[in-house]
Write an enzyme that holds these catalytic residues in place. Structure first.
Site, PDB file in Angstrom:
ATOM      1  N   LYS A 173      12.906   6.308 -70.550  1.00  0.00           N
ATOM      2  CA  LYS A 173      12.675   6.631 -71.963  1.00  0.00           C
ATOM      3  C   LYS A 173      11.202   6.742 -72.342  1.00  0.00           C
ATOM      4  O   LYS A 173      10.841   6.719 -73.512  1.00  0.00           O
ATOM      5  CB  LYS A 173      13.370   5.655 -72.931  1.00  0.00           C
ATOM      6  CG  LYS A 173      14.800   5.286 -72.642  1.00  0.00           C
ATOM      7  CD  LYS A 173      15.582   6.266 -71.839  1.00  0.00           C
ATOM      8  CE  LYS A 173      15.870   7.586 -72.510  1.00  0.00           C
ATOM      9  NZ  LYS A 173      16.483   8.545 -71.542  1.00  0.00           N
ATOM     10  N   THR A 198      10.027  10.856 -69.089  1.00  0.00           N
ATOM     11  CA  THR A 198      10.233  11.321 -67.710  1.00  0.00           C
ATOM     12  C   THR A 198      10.584  12.815 -67.669  1.00  0.00           C
ATOM     13  O   THR A 198      10.029  13.577 -66.867  1.00  0.00           O
ATOM     14  CB  THR A 198      11.414  10.547 -67.070  1.00  0.00           C
ATOM     15  OG1 THR A 198      11.395   9.203 -67.509  1.00  0.00           O
ATOM     16  CG2 THR A 198      11.390  10.646 -65.570  1.00  0.00           C
ATOM     17  N   THR A 199      11.510  13.208 -68.534  1.00  0.00           N
ATOM     18  CA  THR A 199      12.006  14.583 -68.553  1.00  0.00           C
ATOM     19  C   THR A 199      10.859  15.552 -68.851  1.00  0.00           C
ATOM     20  O   THR A 199      10.729  16.612 -68.220  1.00  0.00           O
ATOM     21  CB  THR A 199      13.102  14.710 -69.636  1.00  0.00           C
ATOM     22  OG1 THR A 199      13.987  13.585 -69.524  1.00  0.00           O
ATOM     23  CG2 THR A 199      13.890  15.991 -69.500  1.00  0.00           C
ATOM     24  N   TRP A 200      10.035  15.184 -69.778  1.00  0.00           N
ATOM     25  CA  TRP A 200       8.875  16.000 -70.166  1.00  0.00           C
ATOM     26  C   TRP A 200       7.878  16.088 -69.011  1.00  0.00           C
ATOM     27  O   TRP A 200       7.392  17.170 -68.670  1.00  0.00           O
ATOM     28  CB  TRP A 200       8.238  15.359 -71.397  1.00  0.00           C
ATOM     29  CG  TRP A 200       7.255  16.191 -72.135  1.00  0.00           C
ATOM     30  CD1 TRP A 200       7.050  17.540 -72.039  1.00  0.00           C
ATOM     31  CD2 TRP A 200       6.320  15.722 -73.121  1.00  0.00           C
ATOM     32  NE1 TRP A 200       6.055  17.939 -72.899  1.00  0.00           N
ATOM     33  CE2 TRP A 200       5.597  16.837 -73.579  1.00  0.00           C
ATOM     34  CE3 TRP A 200       6.033  14.467 -73.668  1.00  0.00           C
ATOM     35  CZ2 TRP A 200       4.601  16.738 -74.561  1.00  0.00           C
ATOM     36  CZ3 TRP A 200       5.049  14.365 -74.643  1.00  0.00           C
ATOM     37  CH2 TRP A 200       4.342  15.480 -75.083  1.00  0.00           C
ATOM     38  N   HIS A 219      11.683   5.476 -61.195  1.00  0.00           N
ATOM     39  CA  HIS A 219      11.437   4.438 -62.202  1.00  0.00           C
ATOM     40  C   HIS A 219      11.038   3.137 -61.514  1.00  0.00           C
ATOM     41  O   HIS A 219      10.878   2.109 -62.171  1.00  0.00           O
ATOM     42  CB  HIS A 219      12.712   4.160 -63.014  1.00  0.00           C
ATOM     43  CG  HIS A 219      13.170   5.292 -63.889  1.00  0.00           C
ATOM     44  ND1 HIS A 219      12.306   6.017 -64.679  1.00  0.00           N
ATOM     45  CD2 HIS A 219      14.408   5.800 -64.122  1.00  0.00           C
ATOM     46  CE1 HIS A 219      13.001   6.927 -65.352  1.00  0.00           C
ATOM     47  NE2 HIS A 219      14.266   6.824 -65.024  1.00  0.00           N
ATOM     48  N   ARG A 248       4.536   4.748 -72.428  1.00  0.00           N
ATOM     49  CA  ARG A 248       4.818   5.089 -73.821  1.00  0.00           C
ATOM     50  C   ARG A 248       4.749   3.825 -74.660  1.00  0.00           C
ATOM     51  O   ARG A 248       5.052   2.723 -74.149  1.00  0.00           O
ATOM     52  CB  ARG A 248       6.223   5.716 -73.923  1.00  0.00           C
ATOM     53  CG  ARG A 248       6.520   6.306 -75.275  1.00  0.00           C
ATOM     54  CD  ARG A 248       7.919   6.895 -75.325  1.00  0.00           C
ATOM     55  NE  ARG A 248       8.074   7.674 -76.547  1.00  0.00           N
ATOM     56  CZ  ARG A 248       9.210   8.210 -76.962  1.00  0.00           C
ATOM     57  NH1 ARG A 248      10.311   8.067 -76.230  1.00  0.00           N
ATOM     58  NH2 ARG A 248       9.276   8.889 -78.089  1.00  0.00           N
ATOM     59  N   SER A 295      14.091   4.441 -78.259  1.00  0.00           N
ATOM     60  CA  SER A 295      14.675   5.532 -77.482  1.00  0.00           C
ATOM     61  C   SER A 295      15.744   4.993 -76.521  1.00  0.00           C
ATOM     62  O   SER A 295      16.834   5.553 -76.377  1.00  0.00           O
ATOM     63  CB  SER A 295      13.564   6.248 -76.700  1.00  0.00           C
ATOM     64  OG  SER A 295      14.080   7.333 -75.991  1.00  0.00           O
ATOM     65  N   ARG A 336      16.120  13.618 -77.817  1.00  0.00           N
ATOM     66  CA  ARG A 336      16.561  13.089 -79.110  1.00  0.00           C
ATOM     67  C   ARG A 336      15.630  13.637 -80.181  1.00  0.00           C
ATOM     68  O   ARG A 336      15.843  14.697 -80.709  1.00  0.00           O
ATOM     69  CB  ARG A 336      16.605  11.546 -79.076  1.00  0.00           C
ATOM     70  CG  ARG A 336      17.304  10.912 -80.258  1.00  0.00           C
ATOM     71  CD  ARG A 336      17.279   9.394 -80.154  1.00  0.00           C
ATOM     72  NE  ARG A 336      15.924   8.864 -80.140  1.00  0.00           N
ATOM     73  CZ  ARG A 336      15.243   8.476 -81.226  1.00  0.00           C
ATOM     74  NH1 ARG A 336      15.826   8.527 -82.402  1.00  0.00           N
ATOM     75  NH2 ARG A 336      14.003   8.034 -81.133  1.00  0.00           N
ATOM     76  N   LYS A 337      14.506  12.941 -80.429  1.00  0.00           N
ATOM     77  CA  LYS A 337      13.549  13.438 -81.435  1.00  0.00           C
ATOM     78  C   LYS A 337      12.264  13.943 -80.797  1.00  0.00           C
ATOM     79  O   LYS A 337      11.641  14.869 -81.293  1.00  0.00           O
ATOM     80  CB  LYS A 337      13.213  12.331 -82.425  1.00  0.00           C
ATOM     81  CG  LYS A 337      14.285  12.066 -83.453  1.00  0.00           C
ATOM     82  CD  LYS A 337      13.719  11.187 -84.558  1.00  0.00           C
ATOM     83  CE  LYS A 337      14.786  10.858 -85.585  1.00  0.00           C
ATOM     84  NZ  LYS A 337      14.337   9.791 -86.498  1.00  0.00           N
TER      85      LYS A 337
END
Ligand code: A3P
Length: 341
Positions: free
Chosen positions: A83, A86-88, A147, A170, A178, A307-308
């Site tokens: 959260k 990672t995806t970014w 991770h 983060r 998140s 999400r946001k």
């Protein structure tokens, strides 16, 4: 440059727990995991292994991958706590390193989820055996994600130290919020009605009991490593990428030894990388809106990773007092390190 475990700046846990070496490997792992400290509360129980908390199934995979993963010195490893973005980071690194051969108009990101383009070391899509083979078949330099805490990564292979690592951190308050949302999106047949109060998530997070937590120890290990070996470990913050994504992309490209040329700068390639990896672009794509991965005991929808995508959303869920309490804990834990959130 091949580094050894001893060369790492990070402290090792003094009393590492090691699985016993008799019985079949699979039974041995399960037996071993059943002896570890367990905490209930999140959508699945967490077990503590060498100070860090993991979902039992993931820990089983971590122990398994320790036997099968073959590191390469030119691996590029993206590291996060879940959260943290990672995806970014996967999307950005994939796009930066692949830009010479991939056009933006029919880019793989347009039809594939970032998690399909950059595999995790310890989280197989399907069965573990083929996952290990898949990692072995990837051409060098491989883009991989994990991770895992640094201490566990180094335990798996001392040679891993020679890989380049990008650590994305983060703000803990946003990471927690998140995480709390995400827990309700992972589908588990036996936990369909799972509900967790934010206050409960907050308390556990503050105790250090969250997936891959304690939050502060995970960050600190990589932070210290980045200070000791800045050419090998890049330490990033989600909020800094948000604040100036184009500059962040330029810095990443330099770290990865593929800086943007004058021509690329003139034609706006860094901006194009930012655009294709942006939250708005990725969430507009059908591949990121539907489908998912069946991990056996749980189902991970592709959309759950979006999400946001903003900084500071914690304030919409936590009280000011909760925020201050968590800030204080993290500040104390990181004291003297030069790392702050
Ligand atoms: P929020 O839940 O705060 O929105 P991870 O990829 O490590 O699972 O982290 C998921 C978090 O990163 C989610 O945060 C998600 O919305 C955000 N995220 C995903 N893709 C992003 C992107 N392209 N830009 C910014 N944030 C993104």
């Amino acid at each position: 440059m091949a580094s050894t475990r001893e060369e790492s700046a990070t402290c090792r846990p003094e009393d590492d727990v090691v699985p016993p070496k008799s019985k079949s490997k699979s039974i041995r792992r399960k037996d071993f995991i059943s002896t570890l400290p367990t905490r209930e509360g999140w959508s699945t129980p967490l077990v503590q292994y060498n100070k860090y908390w993991h979902r039992a199934q993931i820990l089983n995979e971590i122990l398994q991958v320790q036997d099968t993963f073959n590191p390469r010195s030119d691996d590029i490893i993206m590291v996060t706590q879940p959260k943290s973005g990672t995806t970014w980071l996967k999307a950005l690194t994939f796009t930066i390193t692949g830009r010479a051969r991939l056009s933006f108009s029919d880019h793989p990101l347009l039809t594939r989820h970032p998690h399909q383009l950059v595999p995790f070391i310890e989280i197989p899509d399907h069965d573990h055996t083929s996952h290990a083979r898949l990692l072995d078949t990837l051409p060098s330099p491989r883009l991989l994600a994990t991770h895992l805490p640094l201490s566990s990564l180094l335990e798996m292979s001392p040679g891993r130290c020679s890989s380049r690592m990008i650590y994305l951190s983060r703000n803990p308050k946003d990471t927690l919020v998140s995480r709390w949302h995400f827990e309700h999106k992972v589908l588990q047949p036996e936990h369909r009605d799972f509900k967790m109060e934010l206050e409960k998530a907050f308390t556990m997070f503050c105790e250090g009991v969250s997936e891959c937590g304690p939050f502060w120890d995970h960050c600190l290990e990589y932070w210290m490593e980045s200070l000791a070996r800045p050419d090998k470990v890049m330490f990033l913050k989600y909020e800094e990428i948000k604040a100036d994504p184009v500059q962040a992309v330029r810095n990443l490209a330099v770290f990865l030894d593929v800086p943007f040329s004058h021509e690329e700068e003139t034609s706006g390639v860094p901006q194009e990388v930012v655009r294709i990896c942006s939250f708005d672009t990725l969430t507009s794509l059908p591949v990121n809106q539907a489908g998912g991965v069946d991990h056996g005991t749980y189902y991970m929808p592709n959309s759950a990773f979006f999400r946001k995508g903003v900084a500071g959303d914690w304030a919409n869920y936590m009280t000011k007092q909760m925020g201050e309490n968590l800030d204080l804990i993290v500040k104390e834990k990181l004291q003297g390190s030069g790392l702050f959130f």
